[in-house]
Design a protein around this motif. Structure first.
Motif, PDB file in Angstrom:
ATOM      1  N   GLN A  56     -12.401  14.044  -1.754  1.00 10.31           N
ATOM      2  CA  GLN A  56     -11.771  12.748  -1.478  1.00 10.31           C
ATOM      3  C   GLN A  56     -10.390  12.767  -2.128  1.00 10.31           C
ATOM      4  O   GLN A  56     -10.216  13.317  -3.219  1.00 10.31           O
ATOM      5  CB  GLN A  56     -12.639  11.638  -2.084  1.00 10.31           C
ATOM      6  CG  GLN A  56     -12.133  10.220  -1.880  1.00 10.31           C
ATOM      7  CD  GLN A  56     -13.095   9.178  -2.446  1.00 10.31           C
ATOM      8  OE1 GLN A  56     -14.219   9.512  -2.844  1.00 10.31           O
ATOM      9  NE2 GLN A  56     -12.671   7.937  -2.494  1.00 10.31           N
ATOM     10  N   TYR A  57      -9.413  12.176  -1.442  1.00 13.75           N
ATOM     11  CA  TYR A  57      -8.044  12.124  -1.964  1.00 13.75           C
ATOM     12  C   TYR A  57      -7.680  10.680  -2.287  1.00 13.75           C
ATOM     13  O   TYR A  57      -7.911   9.786  -1.477  1.00 13.75           O
ATOM     14  CB  TYR A  57      -7.077  12.670  -0.923  1.00 13.75           C
ATOM     15  CG  TYR A  57      -5.619  12.405  -1.248  1.00 13.75           C
ATOM     16  CD1 TYR A  57      -4.917  13.215  -2.120  1.00 13.75           C
ATOM     17  CD2 TYR A  57      -4.958  11.315  -0.688  1.00 13.75           C
ATOM     18  CE1 TYR A  57      -3.596  12.963  -2.428  1.00 13.75           C
ATOM     19  CE2 TYR A  57      -3.627  11.055  -0.981  1.00 13.75           C
ATOM     20  CZ  TYR A  57      -2.954  11.880  -1.859  1.00 13.75           C
ATOM     21  OH  TYR A  57      -1.646  11.632  -2.158  1.00 13.75           O
ATOM     22  N   SER A  58      -7.121  10.459  -3.484  1.00 15.37           N
ATOM     23  CA  SER A  58      -6.695   9.114  -3.875  1.00 15.37           C
ATOM     24  C   SER A  58      -5.297   9.164  -4.470  1.00 15.37           C
ATOM     25  O   SER A  58      -4.903  10.150  -5.086  1.00 15.37           O
ATOM     26  CB  SER A  58      -7.654   8.527  -4.917  1.00 15.37           C
ATOM     27  OG  SER A  58      -8.957   8.413  -4.408  1.00 15.37           O
ATOM     28  N   ARG A  59      -4.553   8.071  -4.270  1.00  8.57           N
ATOM     29  CA  ARG A  59      -3.228   7.954  -4.867  1.00  8.57           C
ATOM     30  C   ARG A  59      -3.071   6.600  -5.545  1.00  8.57           C
ATOM     31  O   ARG A  59      -3.442   5.583  -4.982  1.00  8.57           O
ATOM     32  CB  ARG A  59      -2.138   8.103  -3.804  1.00  8.57           C
ATOM     33  CG  ARG A  59      -0.713   8.181  -4.409  1.00  8.57           C
ATOM     34  CD  ARG A  59       0.371   8.085  -3.353  1.00  8.57           C
ATOM     35  NE  ARG A  59       0.193   9.118  -2.335  1.00  8.57           N
ATOM     36  CZ  ARG A  59       0.861   9.150  -1.179  1.00  8.57           C
ATOM     37  NH1 ARG A  59       1.756   8.217  -0.902  1.00  8.57           N
ATOM     38  NH2 ARG A  59       0.626  10.102  -0.301  1.00  8.57           N
ATOM     39  N   MET A  60      -2.579   6.624  -6.768  1.00 12.97           N
ATOM     40  CA  MET A  60      -2.153   5.412  -7.437  1.00 12.97           C
ATOM     41  C   MET A  60      -0.632   5.452  -7.512  1.00 12.97           C
ATOM     42  O   MET A  60      -0.059   6.403  -8.042  1.00 12.97           O
ATOM     43  CB  MET A  60      -2.713   5.341  -8.852  1.00 12.97           C
ATOM     44  CG  MET A  60      -2.171   4.157  -9.650  1.00 12.97           C
ATOM     45  SD  MET A  60      -2.620   4.233 -11.411  1.00 12.97           S
ATOM     46  CE  MET A  60      -4.380   3.971 -11.318  1.00 12.97           C
TER      47      MET A  60
ATOM     48  N   MET B  88       0.898  -1.828  -9.206  1.00  8.23           N
ATOM     49  CA  MET B  88      -0.037  -0.778  -8.801  1.00  8.23           C
ATOM     50  C   MET B  88      -0.426  -0.940  -7.346  1.00  8.23           C
ATOM     51  O   MET B  88      -0.736  -2.046  -6.897  1.00  8.23           O
ATOM     52  CB  MET B  88      -1.326  -0.797  -9.615  1.00  8.23           C
ATOM     53  CG  MET B  88      -2.191   0.439  -9.327  1.00  8.23           C
ATOM     54  SD  MET B  88      -3.893   0.309  -9.841  1.00  8.23           S
ATOM     55  CE  MET B  88      -3.725  -0.001 -11.565  1.00  8.23           C
ATOM     56  N   ALA B  89      -0.429   0.179  -6.611  1.00  5.41           N
ATOM     57  CA  ALA B  89      -0.999   0.216  -5.273  1.00  5.41           C
ATOM     58  C   ALA B  89      -1.928   1.419  -5.226  1.00  5.41           C
ATOM     59  O   ALA B  89      -1.646   2.451  -5.824  1.00  5.41           O
ATOM     60  CB  ALA B  89       0.094   0.335  -4.222  1.00  5.41           C
TER      61      ALA B  89
ATOM     62  N   MET C 216       4.321  -3.937  -3.427  1.00  3.59           N
ATOM     63  CA  MET C 216       3.872  -2.808  -2.623  1.00  3.59           C
ATOM     64  C   MET C 216       2.358  -2.855  -2.443  1.00  3.59           C
ATOM     65  O   MET C 216       1.612  -3.081  -3.379  1.00  3.59           O
ATOM     66  CB  MET C 216       4.200  -1.467  -3.266  1.00  3.59           C
ATOM     67  CG  MET C 216       3.912  -0.293  -2.325  1.00  3.59           C
ATOM     68  SD  MET C 216       3.811   1.301  -3.127  1.00  3.59           S
ATOM     69  CE  MET C 216       5.409   1.421  -3.873  1.00  3.59           C
ATOM     70  N   ALA C 217       1.916  -2.612  -1.208  1.00  3.31           N
ATOM     71  CA  ALA C 217       0.500  -2.385  -0.920  1.00  3.31           C
ATOM     72  C   ALA C 217       0.420  -1.118  -0.099  1.00  3.31           C
ATOM     73  O   ALA C 217       1.294  -0.845   0.722  1.00  3.31           O
ATOM     74  CB  ALA C 217      -0.091  -3.561  -0.170  1.00  3.31           C
TER      75      ALA C 217
ATOM     76  N   THR D  36      -6.485  -3.598 -13.290  1.00  2.60           N
ATOM     77  CA  THR D  36      -6.083  -3.094 -14.602  1.00  2.60           C
ATOM     78  C   THR D  36      -4.661  -3.507 -14.949  1.00  2.60           C
ATOM     79  O   THR D  36      -4.407  -4.155 -15.965  1.00  2.60           O
ATOM     80  CB  THR D  36      -6.120  -1.553 -14.626  1.00  2.60           C
ATOM     81  OG1 THR D  36      -7.389  -1.124 -14.154  1.00  2.60           O
ATOM     82  CG2 THR D  36      -5.883  -1.042 -16.023  1.00  2.60           C
ATOM     83  N   GLN D  37      -3.750  -3.099 -14.108  1.00  6.48           N
ATOM     84  CA  GLN D  37      -2.344  -3.320 -14.407  1.00  6.48           C
ATOM     85  C   GLN D  37      -1.724  -4.242 -13.365  1.00  6.48           C
ATOM     86  O   GLN D  37      -0.956  -5.131 -13.670  1.00  6.48           O
ATOM     87  CB  GLN D  37      -1.601  -1.977 -14.409  1.00  6.48           C
ATOM     88  CG  GLN D  37      -0.106  -2.100 -14.600  1.00  6.48           C
ATOM     89  CD  GLN D  37       0.541  -0.747 -14.875  1.00  6.48           C
ATOM     90  OE1 GLN D  37       0.262  -0.115 -15.893  1.00  6.48           O
ATOM     91  NE2 GLN D  37       1.393  -0.287 -13.981  1.00  6.48           N
ATOM     92  N   SER D  38      -2.078  -4.015 -12.122  1.00  7.98           N
ATOM     93  CA  SER D  38      -1.611  -4.857 -11.037  1.00  7.98           C
ATOM     94  C   SER D  38      -2.418  -6.144 -11.057  1.00  7.98           C
ATOM     95  O   SER D  38      -3.458  -6.248 -11.707  1.00  7.98           O
ATOM     96  CB  SER D  38      -1.864  -4.145  -9.723  1.00  7.98           C
ATOM     97  OG  SER D  38      -1.583  -4.964  -8.625  1.00  7.98           O
TER      98      SER D  38
END
Lengths: 123, 123, 123, 123
Positions: free
Chosen positions: A102-106, A113-114, B113-114, D109-111
Protein backbone atom coordinates in the motif's frame (compact mmCIF):
# COMPACT_ATOMS: atom_id res chain seq x y z
CA UNK A 1 -0.22 -17.97 6.76
CA UNK A 2 1.48 -20.85 5.06
CA UNK A 3 -0.06 -20.24 1.61
CA UNK A 4 0.73 -17.49 -0.86
CA UNK A 5 -0.73 -14.07 -0.25
CA UNK A 6 -0.30 -11.08 -2.51
CA UNK A 7 2.13 -10.63 -5.38
CA UNK A 8 5.88 -10.42 -6.01
CA UNK A 9 5.67 -7.27 -8.16
CA UNK A 10 3.75 -4.08 -7.40
CA UNK A 11 3.50 -0.73 -9.18
CA UNK A 12 2.87 2.80 -7.84
CA UNK A 13 2.65 5.42 -10.63
CA UNK A 14 2.25 8.56 -8.50
CA UNK A 15 5.30 9.36 -6.41
CA UNK A 16 6.32 12.84 -5.30
CA UNK A 17 8.63 13.88 -2.49
CA UNK A 18 8.18 17.58 -1.73
CA UNK A 19 11.10 19.50 -0.25
CA UNK A 20 8.79 21.75 1.74
CA UNK A 21 6.95 21.05 4.99
CA UNK A 22 5.00 23.10 7.49
CA UNK A 23 4.37 22.42 11.17
CA UNK A 24 6.32 19.76 13.03
CA UNK A 25 5.42 16.87 10.72
CA UNK A 26 7.62 16.38 7.65
CA UNK A 27 6.06 15.74 4.24
CA UNK A 28 6.75 12.11 3.39
CA UNK A 29 5.67 9.05 1.46
CA UNK A 30 5.73 5.42 2.54
CA UNK A 31 5.64 2.09 0.74
CA UNK A 32 3.83 -0.02 3.32
CA UNK A 33 4.61 -3.71 3.02
CA UNK A 34 2.80 -6.58 4.74
CA UNK A 35 4.50 -9.97 4.69
CA UNK A 36 2.04 -12.50 6.19
CA UNK A 37 4.17 -15.42 5.08
CA UNK A 38 6.64 -17.52 7.12
CA UNK A 39 9.69 -16.41 5.13
CA UNK A 40 11.43 -13.04 5.08
CA UNK A 41 10.79 -10.80 2.07
CA UNK A 42 13.80 -9.27 0.31
CA UNK A 43 12.56 -6.20 -1.50
CA UNK A 44 14.02 -4.18 -4.39
CA UNK A 45 12.60 -0.81 -5.42
CA UNK A 46 13.05 0.74 -8.87
CA UNK A 47 12.30 4.44 -9.44
CA UNK A 48 11.05 5.73 -12.82
CA UNK A 49 11.21 9.36 -13.94
CA UNK A 50 9.84 11.56 -16.69
CA UNK A 51 13.11 12.55 -18.32
CA UNK A 52 15.98 10.50 -16.92
CA UNK A 53 17.04 6.88 -16.61
CA UNK A 54 15.43 4.69 -13.97
CA UNK A 55 17.24 4.24 -10.63
CA UNK A 56 17.75 0.81 -9.10
CA UNK A 57 19.54 -0.47 -6.03
CA UNK A 58 17.09 0.51 -3.30
CA UNK A 59 16.71 -2.47 -0.96
CA UNK A 60 14.66 -3.36 2.12
CA UNK A 61 13.79 -6.43 4.17
CA UNK A 62 10.38 -7.20 5.64
CA UNK A 63 10.61 -10.08 8.11
CA UNK A 64 8.29 -13.10 8.17
CA UNK A 65 4.91 -12.14 9.67
CA UNK A 66 6.03 -8.54 9.92
CA UNK A 67 5.16 -5.22 8.33
CA UNK A 68 7.64 -2.64 7.04
CA UNK A 69 6.68 0.93 6.33
CA UNK A 70 9.46 2.07 3.99
CA UNK A 71 9.82 5.84 4.31
CA UNK A 72 10.84 7.12 0.89
CA UNK A 73 12.56 10.16 2.42
CA UNK A 74 14.88 7.85 4.38
CA UNK A 75 15.60 5.31 1.63
CA UNK A 76 19.15 5.26 0.21
CA UNK A 77 20.73 3.13 -2.49
CA UNK A 78 24.13 1.44 -2.06
CA UNK A 79 25.93 4.63 -3.03
CA UNK A 80 24.01 6.76 -0.57
CA UNK A 81 21.73 8.34 -3.16
CA UNK A 82 18.25 9.20 -1.96
CA UNK A 83 14.96 9.76 -3.75
CA UNK A 84 15.08 13.00 -5.80
CA UNK A 85 12.86 15.76 -4.45
CA UNK A 86 10.28 17.88 -6.25
CA UNK A 87 10.04 15.77 -9.42
CA UNK A 88 7.30 13.33 -10.43
CA UNK A 89 8.38 9.73 -10.19
CA UNK A 90 6.94 6.20 -10.07
CA UNK A 91 7.90 3.00 -8.26
CA UNK A 92 8.15 -0.71 -8.95
CA UNK A 93 8.42 -2.91 -5.85
CA UNK A 94 9.77 -6.44 -6.29
CA UNK A 95 10.00 -9.13 -3.64
CA UNK A 96 11.27 -12.71 -3.53
CA UNK A 97 8.10 -13.82 -1.69
CA UNK A 98 4.49 -12.70 -2.06
CA UNK A 99 3.71 -9.48 -0.19
CA UNK A 100 0.95 -6.87 -0.09
CA UNK A 101 1.83 -3.23 -0.82
CA UNK A 102 0.00 0.00 0.00
CA UNK A 103 1.28 3.50 -0.82
CA UNK A 104 0.53 6.52 1.38
CA UNK A 105 1.56 10.17 1.29
CA UNK A 106 1.40 12.81 3.97
CA UNK A 107 1.82 16.29 2.53
CA UNK A 108 2.41 19.25 4.82
CA UNK A 109 3.68 21.60 2.08
CA UNK A 110 0.94 24.14 2.17
CA UNK A 111 -1.79 22.59 4.27
CA UNK A 112 -1.22 21.64 7.87
CA UNK A 113 -1.72 18.11 6.59
CA UNK A 114 -3.18 16.26 3.62
CA UNK A 115 -3.24 12.47 3.33
CA UNK A 116 -3.77 10.04 0.47
CA UNK A 117 -3.47 6.28 0.15
CA UNK A 118 -4.12 3.40 -2.22
CA UNK A 119 -3.37 -0.27 -2.47
CA UNK A 120 -0.65 -0.53 -5.13
CA UNK A 121 -1.25 -2.35 -8.43
CA UNK A 122 -0.05 -5.97 -8.50
CA UNK A 123 1.44 -7.65 -11.57
CA UNK B 1 10.56 -5.45 -17.70
CA UNK B 2 10.27 -7.38 -20.90
CA UNK B 3 6.90 -8.97 -20.08
CA UNK B 4 3.49 -7.32 -19.99
CA UNK B 5 2.57 -5.25 -16.98
CA UNK B 6 -0.74 -3.53 -16.43
CA UNK B 7 -3.51 -2.94 -18.95
CA UNK B 8 -4.16 -1.03 -22.19
CA UNK B 9 -7.44 0.51 -21.00
CA UNK B 10 -8.10 2.24 -17.68
CA UNK B 11 -11.15 4.06 -16.28
CA UNK B 12 -11.44 6.92 -13.78
CA UNK B 13 -15.08 7.83 -12.98
CA UNK B 14 -14.48 10.81 -10.67
CA UNK B 15 -12.93 13.79 -12.41
CA UNK B 16 -13.41 17.40 -11.37
CA UNK B 17 -11.30 20.43 -12.22
CA UNK B 18 -12.18 23.32 -9.91
CA UNK B 19 -11.65 26.86 -11.17
CA UNK B 20 -10.81 28.11 -7.68
CA UNK B 21 -7.57 27.78 -5.72
CA UNK B 22 -6.18 29.23 -2.52
CA UNK B 23 -2.57 29.70 -1.47
CA UNK B 24 0.25 29.33 -3.99
CA UNK B 25 -0.61 25.81 -5.12
CA UNK B 26 -3.19 25.48 -7.91
CA UNK B 27 -5.99 22.94 -7.65
CA UNK B 28 -5.22 20.18 -10.14
CA UNK B 29 -5.67 16.56 -11.11
CA UNK B 30 -3.15 14.18 -12.62
CA UNK B 31 -3.36 10.93 -14.53
CA UNK B 32 -0.14 9.28 -13.40
CA UNK B 33 1.16 6.72 -15.88
CA UNK B 34 3.94 4.18 -15.31
CA UNK B 35 5.34 2.44 -18.38
CA UNK B 36 7.77 -0.25 -17.15
CA UNK B 37 8.00 -1.80 -20.61
CA UNK B 38 10.73 -1.39 -23.24
CA UNK B 39 8.47 0.35 -25.77
CA UNK B 40 7.01 3.85 -25.64
CA UNK B 41 3.34 4.15 -24.74
CA UNK B 42 1.11 6.29 -26.96
CA UNK B 43 -1.83 7.36 -24.85
CA UNK B 44 -5.31 8.64 -25.79
CA UNK B 45 -7.68 10.12 -23.22
CA UNK B 46 -11.45 10.32 -23.63
CA UNK B 47 -13.55 12.56 -21.38
CA UNK B 48 -17.15 11.69 -20.46
CA UNK B 49 -19.73 14.17 -19.13
CA UNK B 50 -23.15 14.16 -17.53
CA UNK B 51 -25.04 16.03 -20.22
CA UNK B 52 -22.89 16.47 -23.31
CA UNK B 53 -21.06 14.34 -25.87
CA UNK B 54 -17.75 12.77 -24.94
CA UNK B 55 -14.53 14.57 -25.93
CA UNK B 56 -11.67 12.75 -27.67
CA UNK B 57 -8.34 13.81 -29.11
CA UNK B 58 -6.30 14.26 -25.94
CA UNK B 59 -2.93 12.60 -26.48
CA UNK B 60 0.23 11.96 -24.48
CA UNK B 61 3.39 9.85 -24.73
CA UNK B 62 5.04 8.00 -21.87
CA UNK B 63 8.49 6.78 -22.87
CA UNK B 64 9.82 3.26 -22.32
CA UNK B 65 10.76 2.77 -18.65
CA UNK B 66 9.46 6.22 -17.83
CA UNK B 67 6.60 7.76 -15.88
CA UNK B 68 4.36 10.58 -17.07
CA UNK B 69 2.20 12.58 -14.71
CA UNK B 70 -0.39 14.08 -17.06
CA UNK B 71 -1.71 17.28 -15.51
CA UNK B 72 -5.34 17.57 -16.54
CA UNK B 73 -5.26 21.38 -16.22
CA UNK B 74 -2.49 21.51 -18.84
CA UNK B 75 -3.89 18.96 -21.29
CA UNK B 76 -5.16 20.26 -24.65
CA UNK B 77 -6.71 18.48 -27.61
CA UNK B 78 -5.60 19.09 -31.23
CA UNK B 79 -7.82 22.17 -31.46
CA UNK B 80 -6.49 23.68 -28.25
CA UNK B 81 -9.52 22.78 -26.13
CA UNK B 82 -8.79 22.05 -22.49
CA UNK B 83 -10.66 20.10 -19.82
CA UNK B 84 -13.88 21.93 -18.87
CA UNK B 85 -13.86 23.38 -15.37
CA UNK B 86 -16.39 23.02 -12.58
CA UNK B 87 -18.36 20.13 -14.09
CA UNK B 88 -18.24 16.44 -13.14
CA UNK B 89 -16.50 14.31 -15.71
CA UNK B 90 -14.90 10.88 -16.12
CA UNK B 91 -11.90 9.57 -18.03
CA UNK B 92 -10.94 6.59 -20.17
CA UNK B 93 -7.19 6.15 -20.74
CA UNK B 94 -6.09 3.99 -23.67
CA UNK B 95 -2.54 2.97 -24.55
CA UNK B 96 -0.92 0.91 -27.30
CA UNK B 97 1.19 -0.94 -24.71
CA UNK B 98 0.38 -2.09 -21.19
CA UNK B 99 0.70 0.65 -18.58
CA UNK B 100 -0.32 1.25 -14.97
CA UNK B 101 -2.53 4.26 -14.15
CA UNK B 102 -3.17 6.09 -10.89
CA UNK B 103 -5.37 9.15 -10.50
CA UNK B 104 -4.69 11.89 -7.94
CA UNK B 105 -6.31 15.21 -7.11
CA UNK B 106 -5.00 18.14 -5.13
CA UNK B 107 -7.79 20.52 -4.17
CA UNK B 108 -6.97 23.93 -2.75
CA UNK B 109 -10.44 25.42 -3.33
CA UNK B 110 -11.42 26.00 0.24
CA UNK B 111 -8.86 24.14 2.28
CA UNK B 112 -5.21 24.97 2.16
CA UNK B 113 -4.89 21.53 0.60
CA UNK B 114 -6.80 18.26 0.33
CA UNK B 115 -5.46 15.20 -1.47
CA UNK B 116 -7.03 12.03 -2.81
CA UNK B 117 -5.71 9.16 -4.93
CA UNK B 118 -6.64 5.75 -6.26
CA UNK B 119 -5.30 3.22 -8.70
CA UNK B 120 -7.61 3.50 -11.74
CA UNK B 121 -9.80 0.58 -12.84
CA UNK B 122 -8.30 -1.62 -15.59
CA UNK B 123 -10.37 -3.23 -18.34
CA UNK C 1 -16.82 1.09 -26.49
CA UNK C 2 -18.87 -1.73 -27.87
CA UNK C 3 -17.50 -4.43 -25.56
CA UNK C 4 -18.16 -4.92 -21.85
CA UNK C 5 -16.29 -2.73 -19.39
CA UNK C 6 -16.56 -2.94 -15.62
CA UNK C 7 -19.10 -4.86 -13.55
CA UNK C 8 -22.83 -4.89 -12.83
CA UNK C 9 -22.43 -4.98 -9.03
CA UNK C 10 -20.16 -2.80 -6.90
CA UNK C 11 -19.67 -2.49 -3.14
CA UNK C 12 -18.62 0.47 -0.96
CA UNK C 13 -18.29 -0.46 2.74
CA UNK C 14 -17.46 3.00 4.17
CA UNK C 15 -20.31 5.47 3.86
CA UNK C 16 -20.91 8.39 6.21
CA UNK C 17 -22.95 11.52 5.67
CA UNK C 18 -22.09 14.13 8.29
CA UNK C 19 -24.74 16.70 9.24
CA UNK C 20 -22.11 19.36 9.91
CA UNK C 21 -20.17 21.50 7.43
CA UNK C 22 -17.91 24.50 7.66
CA UNK C 23 -17.13 27.13 5.02
CA UNK C 24 -19.24 27.43 1.89
CA UNK C 25 -18.76 23.83 0.70
CA UNK C 26 -21.17 21.24 2.11
CA UNK C 27 -19.86 17.90 3.36
CA UNK C 28 -20.93 15.27 0.84
CA UNK C 29 -20.27 11.89 -0.71
CA UNK C 30 -20.63 10.84 -4.32
CA UNK C 31 -20.97 7.52 -6.12
CA UNK C 32 -19.25 8.35 -9.39
CA UNK C 33 -20.40 6.16 -12.27
CA UNK C 34 -18.79 5.86 -15.70
CA UNK C 35 -20.82 4.14 -18.42
CA UNK C 36 -18.55 3.78 -21.47
CA UNK C 37 -21.03 1.47 -23.19
CA UNK C 38 -23.57 2.28 -25.92
CA UNK C 39 -26.61 1.54 -23.74
CA UNK C 40 -28.00 3.50 -20.79
CA UNK C 41 -27.31 2.13 -17.33
CA UNK C 42 -30.24 1.81 -14.92
CA UNK C 43 -28.80 1.85 -11.43
CA UNK C 44 -30.20 0.68 -8.07
CA UNK C 45 -28.52 1.50 -4.77
CA UNK C 46 -28.99 -0.48 -1.56
CA UNK C 47 -27.91 0.97 1.79
CA UNK C 48 -26.72 -1.26 4.65
CA UNK C 49 -26.58 -0.21 8.31
CA UNK C 50 -25.14 -1.44 11.59
CA UNK C 51 -28.38 -1.95 13.49
CA UNK C 52 -31.36 -1.59 11.17
CA UNK C 53 -32.77 -3.20 8.02
CA UNK C 54 -31.24 -2.34 4.68
CA UNK C 55 -32.90 0.36 2.57
CA UNK C 56 -33.67 -0.16 -1.12
CA UNK C 57 -35.40 1.89 -3.79
CA UNK C 58 -32.72 4.43 -4.59
CA UNK C 59 -32.52 4.74 -8.38
CA UNK C 60 -30.41 6.61 -10.93
CA UNK C 61 -29.72 6.56 -14.66
CA UNK C 62 -26.33 7.02 -16.31
CA UNK C 63 -26.72 7.52 -20.06
CA UNK C 64 -24.72 5.73 -22.73
CA UNK C 65 -21.19 7.16 -22.94
CA UNK C 66 -21.91 9.42 -20.00
CA UNK C 67 -20.81 9.82 -16.40
CA UNK C 68 -23.09 10.39 -13.43
CA UNK C 69 -21.81 11.65 -10.10
CA UNK C 70 -24.59 10.61 -7.72
CA UNK C 71 -24.55 12.94 -4.73
CA UNK C 72 -25.63 10.89 -1.73
CA UNK C 73 -26.96 13.98 0.06
CA UNK C 74 -29.38 14.59 -2.82
CA UNK C 75 -30.50 11.00 -3.39
CA UNK C 76 -34.11 10.13 -2.45
CA UNK C 77 -36.05 6.88 -2.66
CA UNK C 78 -39.58 6.65 -4.13
CA UNK C 79 -41.10 7.75 -0.82
CA UNK C 80 -38.84 10.77 -0.50
CA UNK C 81 -36.55 9.25 2.12
CA UNK C 82 -32.94 10.38 1.98
CA UNK C 83 -29.71 8.86 3.24
CA UNK C 84 -29.61 8.92 7.08
CA UNK C 85 -27.06 11.32 8.53
CA UNK C 86 -24.38 10.73 11.13
CA UNK C 87 -24.54 6.92 11.11
CA UNK C 88 -22.10 4.48 9.49
CA UNK C 89 -23.53 2.81 6.40
CA UNK C 90 -22.45 0.87 3.33
CA UNK C 91 -23.61 0.73 -0.28
CA UNK C 92 -24.27 -1.84 -2.99
CA UNK C 93 -24.58 -0.41 -6.50
CA UNK C 94 -26.33 -2.56 -9.13
CA UNK C 95 -26.67 -1.78 -12.84
CA UNK C 96 -28.27 -3.52 -15.82
CA UNK C 97 -25.13 -2.91 -17.90
CA UNK C 98 -21.45 -2.97 -16.96
CA UNK C 99 -20.26 0.26 -15.36
CA UNK C 100 -17.25 1.48 -13.38
CA UNK C 101 -17.80 2.94 -9.89
CA UNK C 102 -15.62 5.21 -7.75
CA UNK C 103 -16.58 6.55 -4.33
CA UNK C 104 -15.42 9.95 -3.04
CA UNK C 105 -16.09 11.95 0.09
CA UNK C 106 -15.54 15.61 0.82
CA UNK C 107 -15.69 16.33 4.54
CA UNK C 108 -15.86 19.91 5.78
CA UNK C 109 -17.02 19.03 9.29
CA UNK C 110 -14.04 20.25 11.21
CA UNK C 111 -11.39 20.87 8.61
CA UNK C 112 -11.82 23.40 5.88
CA UNK C 113 -11.77 20.37 3.63
CA UNK C 114 -10.66 16.75 3.64
CA UNK C 115 -10.98 14.43 0.64
CA UNK C 116 -10.85 10.68 0.16
CA UNK C 117 -11.55 8.39 -2.79
CA UNK C 118 -11.31 4.78 -3.92
CA UNK C 119 -12.44 2.65 -6.80
CA UNK C 120 -15.32 0.57 -5.40
CA UNK C 121 -15.07 -3.22 -5.14
CA UNK C 122 -16.62 -5.13 -8.06
CA UNK C 123 -18.45 -8.45 -7.70
CA UNK D 1 -27.65 -11.42 -2.03
CA UNK D 2 -27.71 -15.17 -1.94
CA UNK D 3 -24.46 -15.69 -3.86
CA UNK D 4 -20.91 -15.09 -2.68
CA UNK D 5 -19.61 -11.54 -2.65
CA UNK D 6 -16.11 -10.48 -1.69
CA UNK D 7 -13.44 -12.54 0.02
CA UNK D 8 -12.78 -14.27 3.36
CA UNK D 9 -9.31 -12.77 3.82
CA UNK D 10 -8.30 -9.13 3.40
CA UNK D 11 -5.02 -7.27 3.98
CA UNK D 12 -4.30 -3.66 4.97
CA UNK D 13 -0.56 -2.86 5.08
CA UNK D 14 -0.72 0.75 6.33
CA UNK D 15 -2.07 1.05 9.87
CA UNK D 16 -1.18 3.84 12.27
CA UNK D 17 -3.02 4.99 15.37
CA UNK D 18 -1.73 8.41 16.48
CA UNK D 19 -1.98 9.33 20.15
CA UNK D 20 -2.50 13.01 19.32
CA UNK D 21 -5.64 14.78 18.13
CA UNK D 22 -6.71 18.37 17.67
CA UNK D 23 -10.20 19.85 17.68
CA UNK D 24 -13.19 17.85 18.89
CA UNK D 25 -12.73 14.90 16.50
CA UNK D 26 -10.36 12.15 17.65
CA UNK D 27 -7.79 10.70 15.24
CA UNK D 28 -8.97 7.21 14.37
CA UNK D 29 -8.93 4.38 11.86
CA UNK D 30 -11.76 2.07 10.85
CA UNK D 31 -11.97 -1.31 9.17
CA UNK D 32 -15.28 -0.95 7.35
CA UNK D 33 -16.97 -4.28 6.65
CA UNK D 34 -19.94 -4.90 4.37
CA UNK D 35 -21.67 -8.26 4.66
CA UNK D 36 -24.28 -8.46 1.88
CA UNK D 37 -24.86 -12.15 2.50
CA UNK D 38 -27.68 -13.85 4.43
CA UNK D 39 -25.40 -15.24 7.15
CA UNK D 40 -23.59 -13.39 9.93
CA UNK D 41 -19.86 -12.82 9.47
CA UNK D 42 -17.55 -13.75 12.37
CA UNK D 43 -14.41 -11.71 11.95
CA UNK D 44 -10.86 -12.13 13.34
CA UNK D 45 -8.22 -9.44 13.04
CA UNK D 46 -4.47 -10.04 13.22
CA UNK D 47 -2.05 -7.15 13.74
CA UNK D 48 1.49 -7.21 12.31
CA UNK D 49 4.36 -5.02 13.51
CA UNK D 50 7.85 -4.03 12.43
CA UNK D 51 9.75 -5.43 15.39
CA UNK D 52 7.52 -7.56 17.57
CA UNK D 53 5.35 -10.67 17.29
CA UNK D 54 1.95 -10.41 15.64
CA UNK D 55 -1.11 -9.97 17.88
CA UNK D 56 -4.22 -12.09 17.44
CA UNK D 57 -7.50 -12.40 19.31
CA UNK D 58 -9.31 -9.31 18.06
CA UNK D 59 -12.87 -10.33 17.16
CA UNK D 60 -15.98 -8.70 15.70
CA UNK D 61 -19.33 -9.72 14.25
CA UNK D 62 -21.01 -8.18 11.20
CA UNK D 63 -24.62 -9.34 10.93
CA UNK D 64 -26.28 -10.64 7.78
CA UNK D 65 -27.04 -7.76 5.38
CA UNK D 66 -25.35 -5.33 7.74
CA UNK D 67 -22.26 -3.16 7.80
CA UNK D 68 -19.82 -2.84 10.69
CA UNK D 69 -17.34 0.00 10.94
CA UNK D 70 -14.75 -1.40 13.35
CA UNK D 71 -13.04 1.50 15.08
CA UNK D 72 -9.44 0.43 15.71
CA UNK D 73 -9.14 2.75 18.71
CA UNK D 74 -12.01 0.91 20.42
CA UNK D 75 -11.01 -2.65 19.54
CA UNK D 76 -9.80 -4.86 22.41
CA UNK D 77 -8.61 -8.46 22.48
CA UNK D 78 -9.85 -11.02 25.04
CA UNK D 79 -7.34 -9.76 27.59
CA UNK D 80 -8.33 -6.14 27.17
CA UNK D 81 -5.30 -5.16 25.10
CA UNK D 82 -5.89 -2.46 22.52
CA UNK D 83 -4.09 -1.48 19.33
CA UNK D 84 -0.66 -0.01 20.15
CA UNK D 85 -0.35 3.70 19.44
CA UNK D 86 2.29 5.59 17.46
CA UNK D 87 3.87 2.55 15.77
CA UNK D 88 3.45 1.37 12.19
CA UNK D 89 1.35 -1.76 11.93
CA UNK D 90 -0.61 -3.81 9.38
CA UNK D 91 -3.82 -5.82 9.49
CA UNK D 92 -5.19 -9.13 8.24
CA UNK D 93 -8.98 -9.46 8.40
CA UNK D 94 -10.44 -12.97 8.26
CA UNK D 95 -14.13 -13.90 8.09
CA UNK D 96 -16.09 -17.16 7.97
CA UNK D 97 -18.23 -15.79 5.11
CA UNK D 98 -17.34 -13.56 2.16
CA UNK D 99 -17.25 -9.87 3.04
CA UNK D 100 -15.98 -6.62 1.50
CA UNK D 101 -13.44 -4.54 3.45
CA UNK D 102 -12.45 -0.88 3.14
CA UNK D 103 -9.93 0.89 5.37
CA UNK D 104 -10.19 4.58 6.27
CA UNK D 105 -8.22 6.91 8.50
CA UNK D 106 -9.12 10.29 9.91
CA UNK D 107 -6.06 12.10 11.22
CA UNK D 108 -6.47 15.24 13.33
CA UNK D 109 -2.89 15.21 14.70
CA UNK D 110 -1.66 18.40 13.15
CA UNK D 111 -4.28 19.34 10.60
CA UNK D 112 -7.82 20.07 11.56
CA UNK D 113 -8.58 16.95 9.58
CA UNK D 114 -7.02 14.73 6.92
CA UNK D 115 -8.76 11.69 5.43
CA UNK D 116 -7.59 8.70 3.43
CA UNK D 117 -9.30 5.50 2.29
CA UNK D 118 -8.79 2.43 0.12
CA UNK D 119 -10.50 -0.84 -0.57
CA UNK D 120 -8.36 -3.45 1.21
CA UNK D 121 -6.51 -6.17 -0.74
CA UNK D 122 -8.36 -9.51 -0.97
CA UNK D 123 -6.63 -12.88 -0.91
Amino acid sequence: MSGKAGSRVWFIPDGFYPSTSSGKLKSHEAICVLNPNREDAHISITLYFEDREKMTGFEAVCGAERTKHIRMDQLKDKNGNGVPMDVPYAMMVESDVEIIVQYSRMDTTQSEMALMTTIAYPL
